[in-house]
Write an enzyme that holds these catalytic residues in place. Structure first.
Site, PDB file in Angstrom:
ATOM      1  N   PRO A   9     -10.801  98.228  76.215  1.00 59.19           N
ATOM      2  CA  PRO A   9      -9.378  98.010  76.436  1.00 59.19           C
ATOM      3  C   PRO A   9      -8.576  97.685  75.176  1.00 59.19           C
ATOM      4  O   PRO A   9      -9.055  96.962  74.300  1.00 59.19           O
ATOM      5  CB  PRO A   9      -9.334  96.824  77.403  1.00 59.19           C
ATOM      6  CG  PRO A   9     -10.659  96.165  77.263  1.00 59.19           C
ATOM      7  CD  PRO A   9     -11.630  97.262  76.944  1.00 59.19           C
ATOM      8  N   ASN A  10      -7.400  98.249  75.145  1.00 57.59           N
ATOM      9  CA  ASN A  10      -6.387  98.029  74.096  1.00 57.59           C
ATOM     10  C   ASN A  10      -6.702  98.739  72.774  1.00 57.59           C
ATOM     11  O   ASN A  10      -5.882  98.740  71.867  1.00 57.59           O
ATOM     12  CB  ASN A  10      -6.162  96.523  73.841  1.00 57.59           C
ATOM     13  CG  ASN A  10      -5.755  95.800  75.107  1.00 57.59           C
ATOM     14  OD1 ASN A  10      -4.793  96.206  75.750  1.00 57.59           O
ATOM     15  ND2 ASN A  10      -6.481  94.778  75.499  1.00 57.59           N
ATOM     16  N   ARG A  17      -1.454  97.976  67.094  1.00 54.75           N
ATOM     17  CA  ARG A  17      -1.786  96.665  67.673  1.00 54.75           C
ATOM     18  C   ARG A  17      -2.239  95.700  66.571  1.00 54.75           C
ATOM     19  O   ARG A  17      -3.188  95.996  65.846  1.00 54.75           O
ATOM     20  CB  ARG A  17      -2.946  96.897  68.648  1.00 54.75           C
ATOM     21  CG  ARG A  17      -3.577  95.655  69.153  1.00 54.75           C
ATOM     22  CD  ARG A  17      -4.933  95.951  69.791  1.00 54.75           C
ATOM     23  NE  ARG A  17      -5.461  94.720  70.336  1.00 54.75           N
ATOM     24  CZ  ARG A  17      -6.725  94.524  70.654  1.00 54.75           C
ATOM     25  NH1 ARG A  17      -7.607  95.479  70.496  1.00 54.75           N
ATOM     26  NH2 ARG A  17      -7.103  93.367  71.134  1.00 54.75           N
ATOM     27  N   TYR A  22      -6.452  94.519  62.877  1.00 55.67           N
ATOM     28  CA  TYR A  22      -7.142  95.782  63.179  1.00 55.67           C
ATOM     29  C   TYR A  22      -6.738  96.945  62.278  1.00 55.67           C
ATOM     30  O   TYR A  22      -7.261  98.045  62.432  1.00 55.67           O
ATOM     31  CB  TYR A  22      -6.914  96.161  64.651  1.00 55.67           C
ATOM     32  CG  TYR A  22      -7.426  95.107  65.621  1.00 55.67           C
ATOM     33  CD1 TYR A  22      -8.793  94.851  65.728  1.00 55.67           C
ATOM     34  CD2 TYR A  22      -6.554  94.351  66.396  1.00 55.67           C
ATOM     35  CE1 TYR A  22      -9.279  93.875  66.600  1.00 55.67           C
ATOM     36  CE2 TYR A  22      -7.018  93.373  67.272  1.00 55.67           C
ATOM     37  CZ  TYR A  22      -8.381  93.144  67.368  1.00 55.67           C
ATOM     38  OH  TYR A  22      -8.860  92.185  68.214  1.00 55.67           O
ATOM     39  N   ASN A  71     -17.729  99.623  71.428  1.00 57.80           N
ATOM     40  CA  ASN A  71     -16.820  98.508  71.194  1.00 57.80           C
ATOM     41  C   ASN A  71     -16.153  98.214  72.539  1.00 57.80           C
ATOM     42  O   ASN A  71     -15.171  98.849  72.917  1.00 57.80           O
ATOM     43  CB  ASN A  71     -15.774  98.840  70.128  1.00 57.80           C
ATOM     44  CG  ASN A  71     -14.911  97.631  69.781  1.00 57.80           C
ATOM     45  OD1 ASN A  71     -14.959  96.613  70.464  1.00 57.80           O
ATOM     46  ND2 ASN A  71     -14.118  97.747  68.722  1.00 57.80           N
ATOM     47  N   ALA A  74     -12.256  93.373  74.582  1.00 59.32           N
ATOM     48  CA  ALA A  74     -12.203  92.090  75.306  1.00 59.32           C
ATOM     49  C   ALA A  74     -13.292  91.977  76.383  1.00 59.32           C
ATOM     50  O   ALA A  74     -13.757  90.876  76.689  1.00 59.32           O
ATOM     51  CB  ALA A  74     -10.826  91.909  75.924  1.00 59.32           C
ATOM     52  N   GLU A  95     -23.582  97.562  69.281  1.00 57.44           N
ATOM     53  CA  GLU A  95     -22.316  96.871  69.566  1.00 57.44           C
ATOM     54  C   GLU A  95     -21.504  96.798  68.277  1.00 57.44           C
ATOM     55  O   GLU A  95     -22.028  96.408  67.229  1.00 57.44           O
ATOM     56  CB  GLU A  95     -22.614  95.451  70.086  1.00 57.44           C
ATOM     57  CG  GLU A  95     -21.355  94.629  70.304  1.00 57.44           C
ATOM     58  CD  GLU A  95     -21.654  93.230  70.866  1.00 57.44           C
ATOM     59  OE1 GLU A  95     -22.756  93.011  71.412  1.00 57.44           O
ATOM     60  OE2 GLU A  95     -20.776  92.365  70.737  1.00 57.44           O
ATOM     61  N   HIS A  97     -17.652  95.766  66.408  1.00 54.85           N
ATOM     62  CA  HIS A  97     -16.321  95.155  66.431  1.00 54.85           C
ATOM     63  C   HIS A  97     -15.654  95.413  65.093  1.00 54.85           C
ATOM     64  O   HIS A  97     -16.312  95.327  64.038  1.00 54.85           O
ATOM     65  CB  HIS A  97     -16.398  93.651  66.696  1.00 54.85           C
ATOM     66  CG  HIS A  97     -17.042  93.358  68.012  1.00 54.85           C
ATOM     67  ND1 HIS A  97     -16.381  93.513  69.205  1.00 54.85           N
ATOM     68  CD2 HIS A  97     -18.303  92.988  68.323  1.00 54.85           C
ATOM     69  CE1 HIS A  97     -17.206  93.228  70.199  1.00 54.85           C
ATOM     70  NE2 HIS A  97     -18.392  92.909  69.686  1.00 54.85           N
ATOM     71  N   ARG A 104     -13.258  84.116  64.594  1.00 53.52           N
ATOM     72  CA  ARG A 104     -12.046  84.052  65.413  1.00 53.52           C
ATOM     73  C   ARG A 104     -12.200  82.993  66.514  1.00 53.52           C
ATOM     74  O   ARG A 104     -13.064  82.131  66.418  1.00 53.52           O
ATOM     75  CB  ARG A 104     -11.754  85.448  65.971  1.00 53.52           C
ATOM     76  CG  ARG A 104     -11.530  86.470  64.842  1.00 53.52           C
ATOM     77  CD  ARG A 104     -11.186  87.844  65.358  1.00 53.52           C
ATOM     78  NE  ARG A 104      -9.913  87.838  66.085  1.00 53.52           N
ATOM     79  CZ  ARG A 104      -9.502  88.856  66.843  1.00 53.52           C
ATOM     80  NH1 ARG A 104     -10.238  89.949  66.958  1.00 53.52           N
ATOM     81  NH2 ARG A 104      -8.343  88.778  67.481  1.00 53.52           N
TER      82      ARG A 104
HETATM   83  C1  DQA Z   1     -12.690  93.609  69.092  1.00 48.56           C
HETATM   84  C2  DQA Z   1     -12.772  92.078  69.150  1.00 48.56           C
HETATM   85  C3  DQA Z   1     -12.484  91.572  70.552  1.00 48.56           C
HETATM   86  O1  DQA Z   1     -12.582  90.156  70.582  1.00 48.56           O
HETATM   87  C4  DQA Z   1     -11.086  91.954  70.983  1.00 48.56           C
HETATM   88  O2  DQA Z   1     -10.843  91.551  72.305  1.00 48.56           O
HETATM   89  C5  DQA Z   1     -10.812  93.414  70.803  1.00 48.56           C
HETATM   90  C6  DQA Z   1     -11.350  94.098  69.632  1.00 48.56           C
HETATM   91  C7  DQA Z   1     -12.850  94.161  67.662  1.00 48.56           C
HETATM   92  O3  DQA Z   1     -13.104  95.348  67.539  1.00 48.56           O
HETATM   93  O4  DQA Z   1     -12.709  93.415  66.693  1.00 48.56           O
HETATM   94  O5  DQA Z   1     -10.043  93.997  71.554  1.00 48.56           O
HETATM   95  O6  DQA Z   1     -13.744  94.141  69.874  1.00 48.56           O
END
Ligand code: DQA
Length: 138
Positions: A9-10, A17, A22, A71, A74, A95, A97, A104
């Site tokens: 998501p997002n 964003r 990011y 990835n 959230a 995994e 990020h 964080r």
């Molecule tokens: C994320 C880190 C997550 O905590 C966050 O909710 C994201 C992006 C990252 O790629 O750094 O949406 O996965």
């Protein structure tokens, strides 16, 4: 060599964003560069904001692809369902990020994905995806 990148998501908003966290490159722009760098890899990309769609995609690809770069964004920190899906499939999952989730907020330190993945790459910006790809190719 069939590898899929699954973004949660997002992450469709990358480039717009929270650019201080990011960056300002869209995933589509970055993905093009990745494809050019690895012309011999059959690379696929899937993004969804919906938990069940991510689970369905893991089921679809999880028995015959060579690697999954996930990835879950959230959902990493909330989804027992995605964690169980990763546990249920055979294809190795990395995994990923973009940010370093351990520097964080505390709620980002928890991952329901981590116990069942081959490895975790976090904090290298978009390059985290390339490092994951290289780790599968190795
Ligand atoms: C994320 C880190 C997550 O905590 C966050 O909710 C994201 C992006 C990252 O790629 O750094 O949406 O996965």
């Amino acid at each position: 060599m069939k590898i899929i990148i699954i973004n949660g998501p997002n992450l469709n908003l990358l480039g717009r964003r929270e650019p201080d966290i990011y960056g300002n490159v869209t995933f589509e722009e970055y993905y093009k560069i990745l494809q050019e760098k690895f012309p011999n890899v059959e690379l696929e990309y899937f993004q969804s904001n919906i938990e069940g769609e991510i689970i369905d995609k893991l089921h679809d690809v999880g028995f015959d692809y060579n690697g999954i770069i996930l990835n879950a964004a959230a959902y990493t920190h909330t989804s027992v369902g995605i964690g169980d899906a990763v546990k249920s499939i055979q294809t190795p999952v990395i995994e990923v990020h973009i940010s370093n989730i351990y520097t964080r907020e505390k709620f980002r330190h928890q991952s329901y994905i981590a116990p069942n993945v081959m490895g975790i790459i976090a904090g290298f910006g978009m390059q985290s995806y390339e490092l994951a790809l290289l780790s599968i190719l190795e």
